[in-house]
Design a protein around this motif. Structure first.
Motif, short mmCIF file in Angstrom:
data_model
loop_
_atom_site.label_atom_id
_atom_site.label_comp_id
_atom_site.label_asym_id
_atom_site.label_seq_id
_atom_site.Cartn_x
_atom_site.Cartn_y
_atom_site.Cartn_z
N ASP A 86 4.29 -0.04 -9.43
CA ASP A 86 4.52 1.30 -9.97
C ASP A 86 3.81 2.40 -9.20
N SER A 87 2.86 2.05 -8.35
CA SER A 87 2.07 3.06 -7.67
C SER A 87 2.85 3.68 -6.51
N ASP A 88 2.64 4.99 -6.33
CA ASP A 88 3.31 5.72 -5.26
C ASP A 88 2.84 5.25 -3.89
N ALA A 89 3.68 5.47 -2.89
CA ALA A 89 3.38 5.02 -1.53
C ALA A 89 3.71 6.11 -0.53
N LEU A 90 2.97 6.11 0.57
CA LEU A 90 3.22 7.00 1.70
C LEU A 90 3.54 6.13 2.90
N VAL A 91 4.61 6.49 3.62
CA VAL A 91 5.08 5.73 4.78
C VAL A 91 5.00 6.61 6.02
#
Length: 192
Positions: free
Chosen positions: A133-138
């Motif tokens: 559920d945690s947001d991610a940065l790519v």
């Protein structure tokens, strides 16, 4: 959950208009300096980075700690066209070089990867990222950003890149199960 996509900083080959693909080109001195002066204002507990040098250097310059490297985030493999400019390709392979390589998802540079193969690996990455559920940065590449945009909007790539997509800024998708939606476009990096 949300996933923000950010393209790597400038390289010498970017400045020269050369196709990089899987060729592992570092950031230019100017590109490294530029990225060190910016921050990505997107709260993410997970950082994913292409293993290619230019993406790794960008993540480090932005101060993004503890990244997870994922080969599915690598740029499209452009095969025999890597290192060449568009003009060099047309001069070497003829005026029809790009149309002979195919259209939209079937596009495949000689000896390279099809656009559909790129989309498949970005889609697989998104499916795996959505398991938490945690947001991610790519931190990735132009082709990966275009693939993410396509997967979220249904853009068929039959036309030039949509004018509302600025690949020098962050693209944010919202993932809900198998559904991918465009959450935000053109989120600027903050100067520090």
């Amino acid at each position: 959950m949300r996933v923000a996509f950010l393209r790597h900083g400038p390289t010498e080959w970017n400045a020269q208009g050369r196709i990089q693909g899987h060729t592992d080109i570092p950031l230019s001195a100017a590109g490294l300096q530029k990225m060190r002066g910016l921050r990505a204002d997107f709260k993410a507990s997970r950082i994913f980075v292409s293993p290619m040098q230019r993406a790794r250097q960008t993540a480090e310059a932005l101060g993004l700690g503890n990244p997870m490297f994922d080969a599915r985030l690598m740029e499209q493999n452009w095969g025999q066209w890597e290192g060449l400019t568009r003009d060099e390709i047309l001069q070497r392979d003829g005026a029809e070089a790009f149309s002979k390589a195919g259209l939209a998802a079937s596009f495949r540079p000689p000896g390279g990867e099809s656009t559909q193969e790129l989309h498949d690996r970005v889609s697989a990455f998104l499916s795996d990222a959505a398991r938490e559920d945690s947001d991610a940065l790519v931190v990735a590449h132009l082709g990966v950003l275009r693939a993410a945009y396509t997967l979220a909007t249904g853009w068929e790539m039959q036309t030039p890149m949509p004018p509302d997509l600025d690949v020098s800024k962050m693209l944010v998708l919202e993932l809900c199960g198998a559904e991918r939606r465009l959450h935000a476009l053109n989120i600027s990096l903050t100067r520090i």
